[in-house]
Structures are given as structure tokens and as C-alpha cells.
Design a protein around this motif. Sequence first.
Motif, short mmCIF file in Angstrom:
data_model
loop_
_atom_site.label_atom_id
_atom_site.label_comp_id
_atom_site.label_asym_id
_atom_site.label_seq_id
_atom_site.Cartn_x
_atom_site.Cartn_y
_atom_site.Cartn_z
N ALA A 1 15.05 12.39 36.83
CA ALA A 1 14.24 13.38 36.12
C ALA A 1 12.75 13.11 36.30
O ALA A 1 11.95 14.04 36.49
N ARG A 2 12.35 11.84 36.25
CA ARG A 2 10.94 11.49 36.46
C ARG A 2 10.51 11.83 37.89
O ARG A 2 9.41 12.35 38.12
N ALA A 3 11.38 11.53 38.85
CA ALA A 3 11.05 11.81 40.25
C ALA A 3 10.84 13.30 40.48
O ALA A 3 9.87 13.71 41.15
N VAL A 4 11.72 14.12 39.95
CA VAL A 4 11.61 15.57 40.13
C VAL A 4 10.38 16.12 39.42
O VAL A 4 9.71 17.04 39.92
N ALA A 5 10.06 15.57 38.24
CA ALA A 5 8.88 16.03 37.52
C ALA A 5 7.60 15.70 38.29
O ALA A 5 6.66 16.49 38.32
N LEU A 6 7.58 14.54 38.95
CA LEU A 6 6.40 14.13 39.70
C LEU A 6 6.31 14.79 41.07
O LEU A 6 5.21 15.02 41.58
N ALA A 7 7.45 15.06 41.67
CA ALA A 7 7.47 15.64 43.03
C ALA A 7 8.49 16.76 43.10
O ALA A 7 9.56 16.60 43.68
N PRO A 8 8.19 17.90 42.50
CA PRO A 8 9.18 19.00 42.45
C PRO A 8 9.47 19.62 43.81
O PRO A 8 10.43 20.39 43.93
N ARG A 9 8.67 19.28 44.83
CA ARG A 9 8.92 19.82 46.17
C ARG A 9 9.59 18.81 47.09
O ARG A 9 9.77 19.08 48.27
N GLU A 10 9.96 17.67 46.56
CA GLU A 10 10.49 16.59 47.37
C GLU A 10 12.01 16.71 47.53
O GLU A 10 12.76 16.55 46.56
N PRO A 11 12.51 17.00 48.73
CA PRO A 11 13.96 17.17 48.91
C PRO A 11 14.78 15.95 48.50
O PRO A 11 15.89 16.09 47.97
N ALA A 12 14.25 14.74 48.76
CA ALA A 12 15.02 13.54 48.40
C ALA A 12 15.22 13.45 46.89
O ALA A 12 16.31 13.12 46.41
N ALA A 13 14.17 13.76 46.13
CA ALA A 13 14.27 13.72 44.67
C ALA A 13 15.20 14.82 44.17
O ALA A 13 16.02 14.59 43.26
N LEU A 14 15.10 16.00 44.73
CA LEU A 14 15.96 17.11 44.32
C LEU A 14 17.42 16.83 44.64
O LEU A 14 18.32 17.17 43.85
N THR A 15 17.66 16.23 45.80
CA THR A 15 19.04 15.89 46.17
C THR A 15 19.62 14.85 45.23
O THR A 15 20.78 14.96 44.79
N LEU A 16 18.83 13.83 44.90
CA LEU A 16 19.29 12.82 43.94
C LEU A 16 19.61 13.46 42.60
O LEU A 16 20.65 13.16 41.99
N GLN A 17 18.75 14.35 42.14
CA GLN A 17 19.00 15.01 40.86
C GLN A 17 20.29 15.82 40.91
O GLN A 17 21.07 15.84 39.95
N GLY A 18 20.55 16.44 42.05
CA GLY A 18 21.81 17.17 42.20
C GLY A 18 23.02 16.26 42.09
O GLY A 18 24.01 16.61 41.44
N GLU A 19 22.94 15.08 42.68
CA GLU A 19 24.06 14.13 42.61
C GLU A 19 24.26 13.63 41.18
O GLU A 19 25.39 13.45 40.72
N VAL A 20 23.15 13.37 40.49
CA VAL A 20 23.26 12.91 39.10
C VAL A 20 23.85 14.01 38.22
O VAL A 20 24.75 13.75 37.40
N ILE A 21 23.37 15.23 38.38
CA ILE A 21 23.90 16.36 37.59
C ILE A 21 25.37 16.57 37.89
O ILE A 21 26.18 16.87 37.00
N ARG A 22 25.76 16.42 39.14
CA ARG A 22 27.17 16.57 39.50
C ARG A 22 28.03 15.54 38.78
O ARG A 22 29.13 15.85 38.30
N SER A 23 27.53 14.32 38.69
CA SER A 23 28.26 13.28 37.98
C SER A 23 28.32 13.56 36.49
O SER A 23 29.36 13.37 35.85
N GLN A 24 27.21 14.03 35.92
CA GLN A 24 27.14 14.22 34.47
C GLN A 24 27.84 15.49 34.01
O GLN A 24 28.56 15.48 33.00
#
Length: 666
Positions: free
Chosen positions: A215-238
Amino acid sequence: MPDVRYPMLRRRKRRRRLNLPAMLGGQRLRVLAIGAACLFVVGIGIALALRPPPPDARRSLVDSLTTLDAGNYSAARTNAQAAISASPKLAIAHAVLARAYLELGDGLAAEAELARAVESGLSADRLHQLKAHARLLQGDPDGAIDEAAEAQPRYAGYAARIQARALASQGDVVAARAILQRVLDRAPGDAAGWTDLGRIQLTAGDVGGASIAAARAVALAPREPAALTLQGEVIRSQYGLIAALPWFEAALRRDAYYHPALIEYAATLGEAGRNADMLAATRSALQARPGSPQALYLQAVLAARAGRIDLARSLLRATGGAIDGLPGPLLLAGSLDFAERKFEQAATIWRRLVAGQPLSIVARRLLGAALLRSGDPRGALDILRPIELRSDADSYSLTVIARAFEGVGNRMRAAQVLDRAAAGPVVPATVFATDDAVGALQAGADKAIGDPTFVLGVIRGLLASGDIAGAIARAQTLVAASPGAPAAQLALGDVLVAAGRYGEAAQPYARAADLSFDEPTMLRLVDALGRAGRGEDAAASLALYLSQNPQSLAGQRLLGHWQVASGDWDRAIETLEGVRRRVGNRDGGVLIDLAQAYAGSDDGPIAVRYGRAAYALLPMSAAAADAYGIAMAANGEIAGARQLLVKATQLAPGNVSIAGHLRQLD
């Protein structure tokens, strides 16, 4: 006498006649020729005017840096390559191209560009952190750590991140997290640092910590594909498959050819049942990275689902062995052999899978089935024994176990296991089932909580000795030390279930579901809520899970069973027929529920068909005899129904429900 010419003989004066069509035709050709020449000249002029200017190395380099900052790594690569085409010796362009390759995960190409940058005059001292990154991507963590140690102070943050990732890849998660925490203490706005921390924590099973970092990574870098991909994996798990898709799509809007996002997107689409979209995503991944073994593997999975075994094998071979030792390809390769009745070959492959994942229920189930079909029932029992001891053993595994007992001549034990298989969906109850917890924690547990295998072994020992209070206390300590690990929460819930404290067990199960709402967690939560008398909450939890995981067989089967129990016949038929189409006609529990559902909807002939099939599979099962009897009664075959129901009561003399069905015939 003058020579007189007669008029008829006098030479006439020739008149010039104009051949207008001919003249005009020739003139037209000349005009057309002149016009064509003019048009050609004008066309050349237009082409010259519209021709793009010669490549400008500096402009292309600026474009590369701009797209790199915007998260479009593929465009950054293209622009850097254009800069190099215009000025092959522009050293900084080679370094920027290396950066783009690193973001795209191509360590080999990145290191080659770094070497060209040095050859073109760039100081090697400025590139140690990039070279460390390239070495890590090529599977050389030791080399990465050595290179990171040589980085200049101004690149210390980058180098530390690579060092942490290298240590994590070697299993030293504690040291990796400590390094990243120091990096983030000095630079809390380092989005890449938060992304790396989240990735390490997710791999280690700390979904709670990974969620915060992502969440911190996406907030700081909302255009960063690596951060967005990680957030997708976390959301998929949760939260599940459907909730994760928008995050992968957001990453692909930044860079449509970002390979990690394409692979995760394709895999998630496939699990959600969207096979056509999955295929499209894998094709894009192959465009982004020709020969991608991950994309080829996913296409092989699709081919296997469609029954195209030869195509699936061909696609697996096309991976070149790059992923042969990973669980997914091993699982698929064995499945292809099993589908072609090559049971011994399937067993050989799945032994490797069990050796690598000894706590995997799926791996043991498959290996046991292959051993049984290859004529080794005793070997099957040895492999499947840990599953038999679990209270949440699935009906397929129990049926295989029963057939194995028959194979060694123990028919009484086989009948007992078949009764368990026919009892309907069974979810965790009163046995402390920590295998999943051990597996998750072993995958990379934080050493701060001690050796997780030892801790869970102590808990089991306390339970075996009857020290329930001690086991609960130890499990609570495990949770306190690692509150973001779903496996720790599950361990505490399992201990409370073993103590019969279902209402309390629902709390850690719910916390585990908040961290990772996967199938085992859902089953535990639903069971605990149901046993605690919270039926509506149990139903809501199941509905939420199915909304995100509509392809879950366990979830759909449990839903169908509940629908039968509540008398919702039509919906039960719809749900259970969907399950049967996917698993075939060898699941006795599904056939029993279908027989009851069709009987309840007054469709006797179909009810009898399913009842007969269930009884044929499980002739010594009270549930199968009961369902077949109910079906025959619905079809008006009272005498046959009575015989079956009498047998069912004899097989299960204490079952009040079966006894009630027999009384209804009187």
C-alpha cells in the motif's frame, strides 16, 4: 499546240487534312506524361517533407528517461535503443538501456549493456549497483552481494535493496528485512524499497506486513508497474481473484508488455475461469518476452484443460526445461501422463513433487492415486496416511484410500473410509491440523519467532499429552510474534477447535481470512462459525469467498450440500450439476447430494439414476444407501426403497435422520 490536260487528268492540289483524334491522343499522352512527372516530383517533395528527421540521440535519450520514470519500461527500452542507433558510442544511453532491461527482468541483456557503457567511456564505479541487480536477476546472489558492496555512497540505497533481495533469495529473511528497514528509515519515500520489502514479506508468508508495504509503495509510486503488480498479488491473497484483476490491469496500462504483470494477470484469469482472456494475456507475454517459459506453461495448462494432451506436452517441452523442477510444471507433467494411463511415469514425476513439498495435500493425493492405479496399493496407503488422519480429508482422497485398503485385503477398513467419503463435504473439525501452517512458515518464516517447525511440533506434543491449555498458550505466543502470518492464526484456531472452543476459534480464523482468504482458511472459518451456531455468518463467508473464487470446487460443493440440507432443491441441482460436470461421476458425495436434490424436486427417474451410481461406488456407505432409498421412494419404488433404508439404518444405527426416512415409508 500546247499540251492540254483534260480535267480528269489534271493533277489536283493536295489539301492538308487535320486528324484531330490522333493529334489529340498524342497531345494527351504528352500531357499525362508531364503531369505524372510533376506528380512524382511533388510526391518526392512531400515524402521528404514528411520523412521523420534523422534520429537525434539526445532527444531519444530524454524520451527514454521520461518513459522510464512513467513506468513504461518497454517504451524506455525502445527509446534507449533508438538513441544508441543514432550514437552507438553514447555511453549514458547504454546505461539507461541497462536500467530498462533491469526493470523488465532481463539481467543478461542488462549486464551486456553495462559492459558497452564502460567500453564507451562511462566509469565502472558508477555501475556497481546496476551490475549487482543484473547478477541477481541471473541467479547469482553471491555475485550480487559482492557487486553491491562496491557501490558508491550516493547509490547506497539501491545497492542495499539488491543486497536485501539477494539475502532473501538465500533464505535469510531476517537480515533482508533489517537492511530494508534501515533503508526506509533513512528514506521513507523510497517506493522501490517498500516494493522490495513487500515482496520479501509476501514470500515469507507475512501477508499483513506485505499488505502494508504494498500500500505504501503504490501510494508513493502509483505509476510503477512493479508496485501495482505486487499490490495485485497481495489483494489476490487477501480478498480473492476478482478483486486482484484491476491492479494487474492498472500495471498493464502503464506498460502493456510488462512481463511479470502479464503472467500474474494470465494466471489469475485462468483461476477465475476466463480461459479466453488468459490465452490472450499469455500471447502478450510471449510478445513481450519471446519463449517465456511461464507463458508457455500457462498455455500448456489451458491445452490440458481442453483435453489436448499432445499440445500440452509440446508446449511444456518448448519451455526448454527452464521451469521443470517447479511444482506447477511437475504437477502438469504428471497429470498428462496420468491422463494417458501412464501411471508409473506419473508416479515417478509426482514423487519429485512430494519430495519437494512433503506437506502438500494435493501432491500426496495425486501420487497416491497414481500408485494405486499402477498396482501398488500399499505404497498408496503409505503416501496417503497423513491425509487419512486429517479431519478435513476430501472425499476423493478418502475414496482412493478405501480402494487401497481393498487392494491389501482390508475390506472392513475400506468400508469405514468409504463411509467418511460419503458423509458429504467435511471441513476441519476437532483435529489439530497444522500441516498447512508448517508449510507456509517453512517457506520463509521470520526467525524471530524461532524455528516454526519446532514451535508447531511442541504444540502438537502438548495436544497429544492432553495439555490443551499449554498448546493454546504456545499458539498465542506464535501469533504474538508473527501477527501478519496467516499460518500462525490458523495454528491458534486449530488448537482452539481441538479444545472444542469453536466460537473462539472463529476469531483467529477470521483474522487469517483477512490476511489470506484462501480455500483452507475459508473452510476452517465456515466450519467454526457453523459449529458455534452462527449459520448466517458462515453462509456470508462462503458467499464472499465464492464471489471472488467462482471456480472453487470445494466452495461450490459445500454450497450445494447446504442447499440440499435447506431444501433449496432447484438451486442445489444447478450448483451440484456444475460440480459434477467438472469432477465427473466418481465423487460419491456429489452423487448422493444430487440424488437427494432430484428426489426433493419430484424428479424420481433422475434421482434413481444418481442414487444407483452413488450406491455402486459406495455399497457399504449408509449415506449412499439412504440416498438411493430416498430416490426409489420418490420414483414410487417403495419395496426397493424400504430394503435400502433398512440397510442404511443397519450401517448407521445411531443416525436419526436415516431412521426418520425409514419411518416415513410406513
